[in-house]
Scaffold this active site. Structure first.
Site, PDB file in Angstrom:
ATOM      1  N   HIS A 239       0.812  -1.213   0.000  1.00 31.23           N
ATOM      2  CA  HIS A 239       0.000   0.000   0.000  1.00 31.23           C
ATOM      3  C   HIS A 239       0.852   1.272   0.000  1.00 31.23           C
ATOM      4  CE1 HIS A 239      -3.565  -2.471   0.611  1.00 31.23           C
ATOM      5  NE2 HIS A 239      -2.931  -3.076   1.584  1.00 31.23           N
ATOM      6  N   ARG A 296      -1.760  18.008   2.676  1.00 29.91           N
ATOM      7  CA  ARG A 296      -0.345  18.385   2.627  1.00 29.91           C
ATOM      8  C   ARG A 296       0.165  18.236   1.204  1.00 29.91           C
ATOM      9  NH1 ARG A 296       1.614  13.352   1.770  1.00 29.91           N
ATOM     10  NH2 ARG A 296       0.646  11.605   2.881  1.00 29.91           N
TER      11      ARG A 296
END
Length: 670
Positions: A239, A296
């Site tokens: 992942h 972000r």
């Protein structure tokens, strides 16, 4: 705080992202303050900044996660803004709140936006209310085993259990059947509480062949928002992303615009400001579903910069200064195609196990408008056990996907790292894979194509052995040539001249516990007069010649000309070719004796006759003092002491014949 202007920026991060932010900020005329842990005292971001402050021990919890200490440094250094980069404190709402309380500009979104997206479960509820499409699932507060099992059975299998506070693949399990659910749930919760201190989970339908497509969004304090198109990040291991690209291949303009508008809706739903990424699962039927929003800058932001020609850090700073977005949506266009490959210190053939240690050599591809390297590491730096083992990001651009892939393969072949294991060869195999080249992508790509991408091979081709042997011989010849005092002496002859015999050298090479022997014969006939050799390798004879150009070895092997790159340290030689590297331990049983400065005793550098012995056992001698005179072809050569010492034994006398490598004199132990 939007009316304030950033005049001094503290970067609350390290490594390549800190360096990348510093370069843009300095270009904008902004002073930069770096912070560093014990492990990063000599790091590149420390050297690049205008000033740097120590903040604690090597572990992140003792340094880069110490919000109070970082804010204290901001005050001491008079920095009125903090850029958190990614990771560490970048999505920490409490840190952003403390910045605001201390009148320090946080280069990121407002606190409520960070909090809204901080929980995957809460984020999905917000997105659902805003009309953003979601994968079928349960995101409720009732976390009892019975309720979760019941909801899972309603959704159907396979499904995914995810920690609501998770990230990086932690606290995530795929469940194939109802009978497996409770065991997977318990395992997921244990990992979630250990990693995040929060064992709440959500349950979602598991798409069998999804792609990971994310939209880069930007919003300003005036309420305007745009999207900077999409990135495909489907190639993942555990992942975590491996290669990213922009734009996503095969995405229609209609779908691109739909996803972009949904992402803008998501950003506006939480009052977003600055750079953010809305991540979607994109199914093979063209449908897409909200996964999460990262509040972000993303690791893979350079591919967006390459296709738009924009500097996203510059945009972040402008928005943090309260300025409107530099461009409107209709002014943004896609130009060409870009890839980013993450160069990691890890072993792809051992489940991507991270590697740590010193990088003895790092050679980069030539950078230009098509090739960019973002890194916080240079030769001699170390990859620490305390941080992510990413060495660099290699970013390439070209007119279309096929041309950009060719750029990527070429740049990976020219990216050389010695001293520890990397994933460079694996990335090159991936960039050469037919399915990847045909954009047959999904998040299970590496699971399906793992065997095709393996790099495990302990053998060494004859060409590589020949290159190693040729390098040893050429370096030795150059050393002898540089050390010559009498240019007419046969003892200083670099052509391999020997008295009444064919000169040869045995070179032993060790690779992965396999030993190879190369016998090198000097040959001076015809075209081989310039440092030519006959190499015996595994029963074969190869005619070899070549020359060194810095770290590059040019080889002519039986008329086939090629080049390899080299890195050497002590008796270790690393050879690079076509994104593959071979680390060889070198032992030259003959040539090592020519370097008198490294010997414990004195040996004959060539065969000949002793015509005079100038010392006796027990004599004290000084470095450079004449000890023995040898003769060959009626020419004399004086052998001198290589260090101050005391003679223990003289093993040959006047008139004796000696072989090359024979010990002539021994010295007393110091």
């Amino acid at each position: 705080m939007a009316h304030l202007s950033i005049n001094k920026l503290l970067i609350a991060n390290r490594g390549e992202i800190a360096c990348r932010i510093i370069r843009t900020a300095q270009r904008m005329g902004i002073e930069c303050v770096a912070v560093y842990s014990d492990a990063d005292k000599d790091s590149q971001h420390v050297k690049l900044a205008d000033e740097a402050w120590h903040i604690g021990g090597p572990a992140a919890k003792d340094s880069y996660l110490k919000a109070d200490t970082i804010l204290e440094v901001a005050k001491k250094s008079n920095a009125n803004a903090i850029h958190p980069g990614y990771g560490f404190l970048s999505e920490n709402a409490e840190f952003a709140r403390q910045c605001e309380a201390n009148q320090v500009i946080f280069v990121g979104p407002p606190v409520p936006a960070i909090e809204a997206m901080g929980s995957k479960s809460d984020a999905k509820s917000i997105m659902e209310n805003a009309g953003v499409p979601l994968v079928q699932g349960y995101h409720g507060n009732d976390q009892s085993d019975d309720r979760l099992q019941s909801e899972a059975d309603k959704i159907g299998y396979p499904l995914l259990i995810k920690a609501t506070a998770g990230g990086g693949g932690k606290g995530m399990r795929v469940v194939e059947s109802s009978a497996d659910f409770i065991d997977a749930l318990n395992s997921c919760k244990r990992e979630a509480i250990s990693s995040f201190g929060d064992d709440r989970v959500l349950v979602e339908k598991y798409l069998t062949k999804p792609r990971h497509v994310e939209i880069q969004v930007f919003a300003d304090s005036q309420g305007d928002a745009v999207h900077l198109f999409e990135r495909d990040c489907s190639i993942q291991r555990r992942h975590q992303k491996v290669i990213e690209e922009a734009p996503a291949p095969g995405l229609s303009e209609e779908t691109r615009e739909q996803m972009g508008q949904v992402a803008i809706t998501a950003a506006k739903a939480i009052g977003y400001e600055g750079a953010g990424t809305v991540e979607f699962l994109y199914d093979h039927d063209g449908s897409f579903y909200f996964m999460e929003m990262n509040t972000r800058l993303q690791v893979e932001h350079p591919v967006t910069e390459m296709i738009t020609g924009l500097d996203l850090v510059e945009w972040q700073i402008m928005v943090a200064n309260g300025l409107p977005l530099p461009l409107q949506q209709n002014q943004l266009t896609i130009n060409g195609h870009a890839f980013e490959a993450r160069i990691y210190a890890e072993d792809p053939d051992n489940d991507f196990l991270p590697a740590t240690g010193k990088i003895s050599y790092m050679g980069l591809p030539q950078t230009n408008a098509n090739v960019r390297v973002d890194s916080g590491i240079v030769s001699g730096d170390s990859v620490s056990v305390y941080y992510d083992p990413m060495i660099a990001k290699l970013i390439v651009w070209d007119r279309d996907r096929s041309a950009a892939l060719a750029r990527l393969r070429g740049a990976l072949a020219d990216f050389h790292v010695a001293g520890l294991t990397t994933n460079i060869e694996f990335l090159h195999h991936l960039a050469s894979n037919d399915s990847f080249n045909n954009a047959d992508l999904d998040t299970h790509f590496l699971d399906k194509h793992g065997e095709e991408l393996t790099t495990a091979d302990s053998s060494v081709a004859d060409e590589i052995l020949a290159a190693a042997a040729l390098h040893v011989m050429l370096k030795q010849a150059d050393k002898q040539s540089g050390d010559r005092v009498d240019p007419y002496s046969p003892w200083n002859e670099t052509s391999g001249w020997r008295l009444n015999e064919d000169n040869h050298h045995l070179i032993e090479l060790l690779h992965d516990n396999n030993q190879y022997t190369v016998t090198a014969h000097f040959r001076n006939e015809g075209l081989l007069r310039n440092k030519g050799f006959l190499l015996e390798i595994g029963g074969k004879e190869l005619v070899a010649s070549g020359y060194l150009d810095g770290n590059r070895l040019h080889i002519d092997l039986d008329g086939h000309q090629s080049t390899v790159n080299l890195a050497e340290s002590d008796n270790q030689l690393v050879i690079f070719k076509n994104a593959k590297s071979w680390e060889l331990e070198v032992k030259d049983n003959s040539l090592v004796n020519l370097d008198q400065d490294t010997q414990a005793n004195l040996t004959a550098p060539m065969p000949g006759t002793v015509i005079d012995v100038l010392v006796n056992p027990g004599d004290t001698v000084e470095e450079g003092q004449a000890l023995i005179v040898m003769e060959a072809m009626k020419m004399e050569h004086t052998i001198k002491a290589h260090k101050d010492s005391v003679i223990a034994e003289v093993l040959y006398q006047e008139g004796d014949l000696v072989d090359e490598g024979a010990e002539l004199i021994s010295f007393e132990e110091e």
